[in-house]
Write an enzyme that holds these catalytic residues in place. Structure first.
Site, short mmCIF file in Angstrom:
data_model
loop_
_atom_site.label_atom_id
_atom_site.label_comp_id
_atom_site.label_asym_id
_atom_site.label_seq_id
_atom_site.Cartn_x
_atom_site.Cartn_y
_atom_site.Cartn_z
N ASP A 86 61.61 28.65 77.63
CA ASP A 86 61.99 27.79 76.52
C ASP A 86 60.80 26.89 76.16
OD1 ASP A 86 63.14 26.08 74.71
OD2 ASP A 86 64.67 25.29 76.06
N ASP A 133 61.94 30.18 69.66
CA ASP A 133 61.21 29.47 70.71
C ASP A 133 61.76 29.74 72.12
OD1 ASP A 133 63.60 28.17 70.38
OD2 ASP A 133 62.76 26.15 70.30
N GLU A 134 62.61 30.74 72.27
CA GLU A 134 63.19 31.06 73.58
C GLU A 134 63.20 32.56 73.82
OE1 GLU A 134 66.75 28.63 75.00
OE2 GLU A 134 66.91 28.45 72.83
#
Length: 216
Positions: free
Chosen positions: A4, A99-100
Site C-alpha cells: 500500500d 496505489d495498492e
C-alpha cells in the site's frame, strides 16, 4: 503480501516536486474552496486533515497547507511502475487500486523469507521511482490478513500476521481497523455483543451469518 503506497497522490507530488517534501500537501480534483480533499500528505494529516475534509476547513486547520490539483498521468505512471515491481515476485499479482497491490505466493518456491522480499520492494520503490516514495507491506496467510497487516505501523511499516500472533494483533485493533468493517457493520456487531476484534474472531458462525451479515 499487500503493498500500500502511503498517501500515494500527495507523496507522488512530493516526489516529483522536491520543494514540497516535508510540507503539508493536499490533493484536490479541482481548485475550489468548497471542494473536498482526495489525498493528504502525512504532514497535512498531522493537523487533522483527512480525505473528505473541505478545503476551507483544511486551511483553518493548517494555514500553511499547499493545495494541488490532481495529476492522473503521474499517478498512472507510478501505478505501472509499482505493478512492474510486484510482477517480478509472482505471476499472481492483483492490483487492488491505483496505489495498492497484492502478491499471491501460494505455490511459489520458498527461496527467501517474505519479510526480506518486503524490504526489497520498499528499497526498489525508492530506487526505481524516487526517494520520497514509501509504502506499507502487510504479510499474512490470506488476503484479508495481509490487508489488515498492511494497515498497521503506518507510514512506511511492515507487519506479519499468522496463527502465532493473530490474537495478539487483534487485541491491539478496533473493529473498524478490520477490512470491510465500517460504521454500519460495527453497529450490527455491537448489537449482538461483539465489540472487539477478538470477540469477532471467537463469535459463532451462525450469529455472524444469520444475524450480523445475513450472508456467507
Amino acid at each position: 503480501m499487500h503493498i500500500d503506497l502511503n498517501s500515494a497522490f500527495a507523496t507522488i507530488e512530493q516526489q516529483s516536486r522536491p520543494l514540497l517534501r516535508g510540507k503539508p500537501v493536499a490533493i484536490l480534483n479541482r481548485r475550489c474552496e468548497q471542494t473536498s480533499i482526495v489525498a493528504a500528505s502525512y504532514e497535512a494529516k498531522a493537523y487533522g486533515i483527512k480525505v473528505g475534509t473541505k478545503l476551507t476547513e483544511a486551511r483553518l486547520l493548517c494555514p500553511g497547507l499547499i493545495p494541488l490539483e490532481s495529476d492522473p498521468a503521474k499517478y498512472r505512471f507510478v501505478y505501472q511502475k509499482l505493478m512492474g515491481i510486484l510482477n517480478d515476485y509472482s505471476p499472481k499479482v492483483v492490483m487492488k487500486s491505483i496505489d495498492e497491490g497484492l502478491i499471491d505466493f501460494h505455490g511459489m518456491p520458498e527461496s527467501r523469507p517474505l519479510t526480506e522480499i518486503g524490504l526489497e520492494i520498499k528499497r526498489r520503490l525508492k530506487e526505481e521511482i524516487g526517494v520520497a516514495m514509501r509504502c506499507n507491506v502487510g504479510i499474512g496467510s490470506n488476503r484479508f490478513l495481509a490487508k489488515v497487516a498492511a494497515d498497521i505501523n503506518k507510514p512506511d511499516g511492515m507487519y506479519y500476521v499468522d496463527s502465532n500472533n493473530l490474537r495478539e494483533t487483534y487485541q491491539k485493533l478496533k473493529l473498524t481497523d478490520l477490512t470491510g468493517i465500517a460504521n454500519r457493520f460495527e453497529k450490527r456487531l455491537n448489537a449482538v455483543g461483539i465489540c472487539t476484534p477478538l470477540q469477532f474472531l471467537d463469535a459463532d458462525k451462525t450469529t455472524l451469518q444469520k444475524i450480523v451479515f445475513k450472508s456467507i
